[in-house]
Design an enzyme around this catalytic site. Structure first.
Site, PDB file in Angstrom:
ATOM      1  N   HIS A  70       0.841  -1.204   0.000  1.00 10.41           N
ATOM      2  CA  HIS A  70       0.000   0.000   0.000  1.00 10.41           C
ATOM      3  C   HIS A  70       0.874   1.250   0.000  1.00 10.41           C
ATOM      4  CE1 HIS A  70      -3.956  -1.985   1.489  1.00 10.41           C
ATOM      5  NE2 HIS A  70      -3.898  -1.895   0.180  1.00 10.41           N
ATOM      6  N   ASP A  72       0.627   4.088   1.322  1.00  7.68           N
ATOM      7  CA  ASP A  72       0.920   4.781   2.577  1.00  7.68           C
ATOM      8  C   ASP A  72       1.955   4.023   3.408  1.00  7.68           C
ATOM      9  OD1 ASP A  72      -2.038   3.861   4.552  1.00  7.68           O
ATOM     10  OD2 ASP A  72      -0.906   2.780   3.024  1.00  7.68           O
ATOM     11  N   HIS A 157      -4.398  -9.124   5.605  1.00  8.25           N
ATOM     12  CA  HIS A 157      -4.575  -7.745   5.094  1.00  8.25           C
ATOM     13  C   HIS A 157      -4.558  -7.648   3.568  1.00  8.25           C
ATOM     14  CE1 HIS A 157      -4.787  -3.468   5.175  1.00  8.25           C
ATOM     15  NE2 HIS A 157      -3.594  -3.301   4.667  1.00  8.25           N
ATOM     16  N   ASP A 178       0.168  -3.275   8.677  1.00 11.86           N
ATOM     17  CA  ASP A 178      -1.278  -3.454   8.715  1.00 11.86           C
ATOM     18  C   ASP A 178      -1.562  -4.948   8.733  1.00 11.86           C
ATOM     19  OD1 ASP A 178      -2.216  -0.650   6.574  1.00 11.86           O
ATOM     20  OD2 ASP A 178      -1.822  -0.786   8.714  1.00 11.86           O
ATOM     21  N   GLU A 203      -0.174  -0.447  14.519  1.00  9.80           N
ATOM     22  CA  GLU A 203      -1.007   0.674  14.099  1.00  9.80           C
ATOM     23  C   GLU A 203      -2.263   0.669  14.949  1.00  9.80           C
ATOM     24  OE1 GLU A 203      -0.866   2.767  11.186  1.00  9.80           O
ATOM     25  OE2 GLU A 203       1.188   2.158  10.800  1.00  9.80           O
TER      26      GLU A 203
END
Lengths: 521, 384
Positions: A70, A72, A157, A178, A203
């Site tokens: 991802h 981010d 994820h 994540d 997170e």
């Protein structure tokens, strides 16, 4: 006292960019290198100047770890490695290594070609960056160097997402990236063994949610699709296409096949488009999700969007329950949560602290948390002692088991060479040298001869040799005359021996200090 | 909708159930601990709390998924999840939880005694629900836990008691007692309500209804003898919230028995019930612990009933047969049974339910396995 330092990089309290610096037993590791999708300027990159103002990042960082593809979490990687400058290893799983460059290139295209930005990484930079990547397998221990090792665990994820254990000696940190704890249709749940790290970094963006069941989401989605089709409409679901690819993936309706179809179907209100994920600013997807219903297309054509626009997110994150489950699995000594507002996470912090009797830290971006670790000494406890403690009601509680006993350290006898090898030490020689002043007006070599004869006579059980170069050897002890003396009447002998011959060396020295016998041979 | 064969093979039982029962909306959540309370805080949040004896329990304020509190019909909102807005820790199990309207005060009660705990919800700098004070109620530890009701008359007050003769009203902030029931009846109370700020109503476990006016503290709690039709079982009540509506609908109280008997009563004539019917339940409930009956805030004459098993039934009282026999529910929510099947355990018991304040057919229900459902059933196409 050994310490672990953690600093989430980035400005302010905003979420959306993962980049965490960890210092463990002198090793520096960067966890993820994400881009903030909401900003158009330099604020989208983490603030790397925090790491080192003027030194080279390659010298400072031992490695970089990327948890999944991802943006981010990896979006700033080419900027970091090629524009800021880092040549060290970058670790990620094989699927992440395969998918990252595709997403990065796609993102680059949108930013540069569509939005016309100039201060951005190039395609070549993405390629150069990926050359620094070392792909890892799950549960494979990777030696980054003599002391630092890392291991990837399955995170669920998305495809390729991993949680990483970073270990130096007896200190370790686990970074979750994540993850999700409930299996999906195509992905399993995250899993980690009871590795008992000093610190678990997680997170906390979704930590305060309680997730609706997967089946209800799917039911809703299927119902929408079905209703649309039943009334004669068509449903468009643009997705990221990976694998057989042209670099322009049309997941955000910004190019390609899906955009063409969108243009054809947009005018009919019976049709529907379901956006499956986050859309970057500037894309058609982002505009229609923001409510825009008149779009300017190429050639200044205006497209009126009458079709229904829906947004569906199946992306799986760990909720409050998931975080508790993971902590229960890994049994960390402490927990650190990033990307949450401390004020709004007080309850979760207390919950974790009460349930697991661990410290829970919540640093803001840019804030450093320092943990002190105490080394572990594994000890076997005798059954008799355990039984006795249990009989008086003393049993382990949450990995705490205070008890009294007597520690017996066991010894092993090994050869010095083996000991050195086991400890990884080189053998050192210690040599002592002593000066002895002798009152003797005769010439040097005559004096030495006298010393030799004297010692030969006294030390009948030892080997005493007169060497060709004029020095005397008693066993391995060397006696030499030196020319350095203030007056002719005093001679100086240098007596030199190794540590092993300490006793004889000391004896010789004191013997010589008594002086030579008056009579000459 | 026709399901083709391959679809049936892969679609699990749960999916079939969804389509078969035709919900407009269905959300299925799993709390870490089961709750037996659902209390609305405004129109967007609910409070739930754990009821375990052996450990600390959590009190959670949950913000509803966005699509459940927006007025216009939204499509697939990405936000389908509850958000834990606030949480707190309770040393005792929470059996009853009430919010004082328009304040940030919560009152809870539960074993081992009949004292009350007061909590503060809102604080600027933290999301922790803080314990503020305890309202003790005498030293008799043999009293079962107190039932409670709250109101904001002039100041926040709580009506509480475990037996008719210890029903009282206490001002929350000052802990001052402002009303005590003058009654000699020691029967256990199953429910308490404020009908308005001056009128209170108690329902006994044996079935009697007791009405009192707070302004006349010395007059005994109006008691009635137990009608024979109501004897032998354990009872609870549901009071129509707001009590607005036309004059035709006099304030009606619904009483539910552990045997499945439903009785509607007009407060102006308590001894003579208006209507009666029997719920469709396969077996009488062993205990009245989780029995729950409530009036729909929007749908005229509709009741929700739960506590017998893993279902929630909706009854339309306007359709009840005159004979007072068994009546069919308008709708039956079986979701909690199916979630029990998924977990491979025993069928869970629905512990409580609550209507949405303004969405006509939406309810929340919780069960003993920790499940929390939010559901909105589709109107039947049949003419009823």
């Amino acid at each position: 006292m050994p310490e672990i330092k953690v600093t989430p990089l980035g400005a302010g309290q905003d979420v959306g960019r993962s980049c965490i610096l960890v210092s463990i037993a002198g090793k520096n590791v960067m966890l993820d290198c994400g881009m903030h999708m909401g900003y158009n300027d330099d604020r989208r990159f983490p603030d790397f100047s925090y790491i080192t103002q003027n030194g080279r990042l390659t010298d400072f960082l031992d490695c970089v770890i990327i948890s999944h593809f991802h943006l981010d979490h990896c979006g700033a990687l080419p900027y970091f490695s090629e524009m800021v400058g880092y040549d060290g290893p970058i670790y990620m799983t094989h699927p992440t290594k395969a998918i990252c460059p595709i997403l990065l290139e796609d993102y680059r295209k949108i930013t540069v070609d569509k939005k016309g930005e100039t201060n951005f990484f190039t395609s070549q930079m993405i390629k150069d960056c990926m050359k620094k990547v070392v792909a890892v397998h799950l549960h494979q221990t990777i030696q980054v160097d003599d002391e630092l090792e890392i291991k990837a665990y399955y995170a669920g994820h998305v495809l390729g997402a991993a949680m990483f254990q970073i270990k130096v000696g007896s200190e370790s940190v686990v970074y979750t990236g994540d993850y999700n704890m409930t299996p999906d249709r195509h992905l399993g749940a995250a899993w980690i063994d009871k590795c008992r790290p000093d610190l678990l970094i997680s997170e906390s963006t979704y930590a305060t949610t309680i997730r609706d069941s997967k089946r209800c989401r799917e039911r809703d989605f299927l119902k929408k699709v079905h209703e649309s089709v039943e009334r004669g409409g068509k449903v468009l679901i643009p997705v990221f296409a990976l694998g057989r690819v042209v670099f322009a993936t049309p997941g955000m309706l910004h190019a390609g096949q899906s955009l063409q179809i969108f243009r054809k179907w947009a005018g009919n209100e019976k049709n529907m488009v379901i956006m499956p994920g986050y859309c970057v600013q500037g894309t058609v997807g982002h505009k229609i999700l923001s409510g825009q219903r008149k779009l300017e297309m190429e050639g200044r054509q205006i497209l009126e969007v009458k079709m229904q626009v829906e947004y569906m997110s199946f992306s799986a994150h760990a909720d409050a329950k998931g975080i508790m489950q993971l902590i229960r699995q890994a049994e960390p000594r402490s927990v650190l949560l990033v990307h949450g507002e401390a004020k709004k996470m007080e309850f979760l912090k207390q919950k974790i602290e009460q349930e697991f009797h661990v410290n829970c830290y919540m640093p803001a971006n840019g804030e450093t948390t320092t943990l002190f670790t105490s080394p572990n000494i594994p000890v076997d406890i005798s059954l008799g002692l355990l039984k006795r403690e249990s009989a008086i009601g003393n049993t382990p509680v949450n990995n705490d088991f205070p008890l009294s006993g007597t520690a017996i350290l066991s010894f092993r006898l090994v050869s010095p060479e083996q000991a050195l090898k086991e400890l990884g030490l080189g053998e050192h020689q210690l040599r002592f040298t002593c000066r002895v002043h002798i009152q003797d007006p005769r010439k040097e070599h005559e004096m030495v001869l006298r010393v030799y004869n004297h010692l030969k006579g006294v030390l009948k059980d030892y080997s005493v040799q007169h060497l060709p170069d004029g020095s005397i050897m008693v066993e391995s002890i060397l006696i030499q005359a030196t020319a350095q003396s203030e007056d002719q009447g005093t001679k100086v002998l240098l007596v030199s021996w190794t540590y092993q011959d300490e006793e004889l060396g000391s004896y010789l020295t004191s013997l010589l200090k008594k002086g030579l016998p008056q009579t000459t041979a | 909708m026709a399901l083709s064969t391959p679809t049936i093979q892969i679609v699990p039982v749960l999916m079939l159930f969804f389509f078969a029962f035709r919900y407009n909306d269905l959300h299925v959540f799993e709390l870490q601990e089961p709750t037996r309370v659902i209390e609305w805080i405004g129109e967007k949040s609910v409070c739930v709390a754990g009821y375990e004896n052996s450990k600390k329990n959590e009190i959670l304020q949950l913000l509803l998924p966005q699509k459940l509190y927006v007025k216009e019909k939204q499509g697939l909102c990405p936000e389908r999840d509850f958000k834990v807005e606030r949480g707190g820790f309770s040393d005792r199990p929470v059996y009853s939880l009430r919010h004082v309207p328009n304040t940030s005060l919560l009152v809870t009660s539960g074993p081992p005694d009949s004292s009350l705990q007061v909590w503060q919800l809102a604080a600027e700098d933290t999301d922790v629900v803080k314990s503020v004070s305890t309202i003790p109620t005498g030293n008799d530890s043999k009293k079962p836990w107190a039932k409670i009701a709250t109101t904001l008359a002039r100041t926040p007050c709580v009506l509480h008691g475990s037996r008719v003769n210890n029903v009282q009203i206490t001002e929350i902030e000052s802990k001052k007692n402002i009303y005590t029931a003058a009654s000699s009846i020691s029967d256990e109370v199953s429910g308490l309500e404020f009908l308005d700020c001056n009128t209170l109503l108690a329902c006994c476990v044996k079935g009697q209804l007791c009405l009192a006016d707070v302004r006349q503290p010395q007059s005994p709690l109006g008691d009635t003898s137990v009608p024979s039709a109501l004897s032998g079982e354990q009872w609870c009540m549901g009071v129509s919230s707001g009590l607005q509506g036309s004059d035709v609908n006099a304030p009606a109280i619904a009483r539910l028995s552990s045997g499945g008997q439903l009785t509607l009563t007009d407060l102006r004539n308590i001894p003579k019930p208006l209507k009666s019917a029997r719920c469709k339940v396969s077996a009488a409930s062993q205990s009245a612990e989780f029995l729950c009956v409530s009036w729909a805030p929007v749908l005229d004459g509709c009741l929700a009933v739960s506590g017998f098993n893993g279902t929630v039934h909706i009854y339309d009282t306007r359709n009840w047969p005159v004979s007072g026999g068994e009546t069919e529910p308008l709708f039956s929510h079986k979701g909690h049974i199916f979630s029990g099947m998924d977990n491979g355990g025993d069928f869970p018991l629905v512990t409580t339910h609550a209507w949405h304040p303004w969405k006509p057919r939406m309810l929340l229900s919780a069960a003993s396995d920790g499940s929390l459902h939010v559901w909105d059933w589709a109107e039947s196409h049949k003419n009823s």
